[in-house]
Write a protein that holds these residues in place. Structure first.
Motif, PDB file in Angstrom:
ATOM      1  N   CYS A 198       0.980  -1.355   0.067  1.00 28.36           N
ATOM      2  CA  CYS A 198      -0.237   0.053   0.014  1.00 28.36           C
ATOM      3  C   CYS A 198       0.921   1.173   0.126  1.00 28.36           C
ATOM      4  O   CYS A 198       1.718   1.539   1.070  1.00 28.36           O
ATOM      5  CB  CYS A 198      -0.840  -0.050   1.249  1.00 28.36           C
ATOM      6  SG  CYS A 198      -2.205   1.625   1.412  1.00 28.36           S
ATOM      7  N   LEU A 239       0.153   4.098   0.270  1.00 28.94           N
ATOM      8  CA  LEU A 239      -0.359   5.219   1.222  1.00 28.94           C
ATOM      9  C   LEU A 239       0.016   5.151   2.687  1.00 28.94           C
ATOM     10  O   LEU A 239       0.722   5.865   3.284  1.00 28.94           O
ATOM     11  CB  LEU A 239      -1.904   5.351   1.218  1.00 28.94           C
ATOM     12  CG  LEU A 239      -2.380   6.299   2.203  1.00 28.94           C
ATOM     13  CD1 LEU A 239      -2.165   7.797   1.673  1.00 28.94           C
ATOM     14  CD2 LEU A 239      -4.131   6.209   2.233  1.00 28.94           C
ATOM     15  N   CYS A 240      -0.063   3.666   3.194  1.00 35.19           N
ATOM     16  CA  CYS A 240       0.462   3.282   4.338  1.00 35.19           C
ATOM     17  C   CYS A 240       2.077   2.864   4.477  1.00 35.19           C
ATOM     18  O   CYS A 240       2.639   2.556   5.383  1.00 35.19           O
ATOM     19  CB  CYS A 240      -0.425   2.247   4.898  1.00 35.19           C
ATOM     20  SG  CYS A 240      -2.133   2.621   5.029  1.00 35.19           S
ATOM     21  N   CYS A 246      -6.380  -2.886   1.539  1.00 31.78           N
ATOM     22  CA  CYS A 246      -5.298  -2.571   2.696  1.00 31.78           C
ATOM     23  C   CYS A 246      -5.797  -2.696   4.117  1.00 31.78           C
ATOM     24  O   CYS A 246      -6.914  -2.347   4.666  1.00 31.78           O
ATOM     25  CB  CYS A 246      -4.870  -1.231   2.476  1.00 31.78           C
ATOM     26  SG  CYS A 246      -3.409  -0.675   3.952  1.00 31.78           S
ATOM     27  N   CYS A 282      -5.762   1.189   5.815  1.00 31.72           N
ATOM     28  CA  CYS A 282      -6.396   2.248   5.411  1.00 31.72           C
ATOM     29  C   CYS A 282      -7.764   1.864   4.762  1.00 31.72           C
ATOM     30  O   CYS A 282      -8.882   2.580   4.660  1.00 31.72           O
ATOM     31  CB  CYS A 282      -5.816   3.114   4.289  1.00 31.72           C
ATOM     32  SG  CYS A 282      -5.209   2.245   2.925  1.00 31.72           S
TER      33      CYS A 282
HETATM   34 ZN   LIG Z   1      -3.211   1.556   3.134  1.00 31.32          ZN
END
Ligand SMILES: [Zn+2]
Length: 107
Positions: A29, A31-32, A61, A64
């Motif tokens: 992921c 984002l994370c 994910c 998130c």
């Molecule tokens: Zn994530």
């Protein structure tokens, strides 16, 4: 020899083929900034022998809850990674019972 686009390669490659070649499915992921490694055998038990370009739609994910930032790569483990590379193993498959209601009249 022309370079094959990674997406085309994934479309012709399946979980079974990846398992036979000893490959690892690596899902990140962006984002994370989390990455998990999966064994193709485990994923095949869940979703059948999918083509790899369709596999990512099965993931979400953990942190998130989104799919938008997920990225999948095939990984060929190096010899030194045996015994040290972290793998997310399939521990169990649970079947969940979901009630389906219908509003009706008294008969
Ligand atoms: Zn994530």
């Amino acid at each position: 020899m022309p370079e094959i686009h990674p997406f085309k390669r994934l479309r012709t490659w399946t979980l079974r083929a990846a398992a036979d070649q000893g490959q690892i499915i690596r899902v990140s992921c962006n984002l994370c900034r989390i990455t998990h490694n999966y064994l193709p055998d485990d994923l095949e038990k869940l979703s059948g022998n999918l083509q790899l370009d369709r596999l990512l739609t099965k993931f979400k994910c953990d942190r998130c809850g989104k799919r938008d930032y997920l990225q999948m790569k095939l990984h060929f483990p190096h010899g030194s990674e045996y015994g040290s590379l972290k793998i997310r193993r399939l521990k169990d498959i649970r079947t969940v019972t979901v009630p389906v209601w219908l509003d009706d009249v008294l008969r």
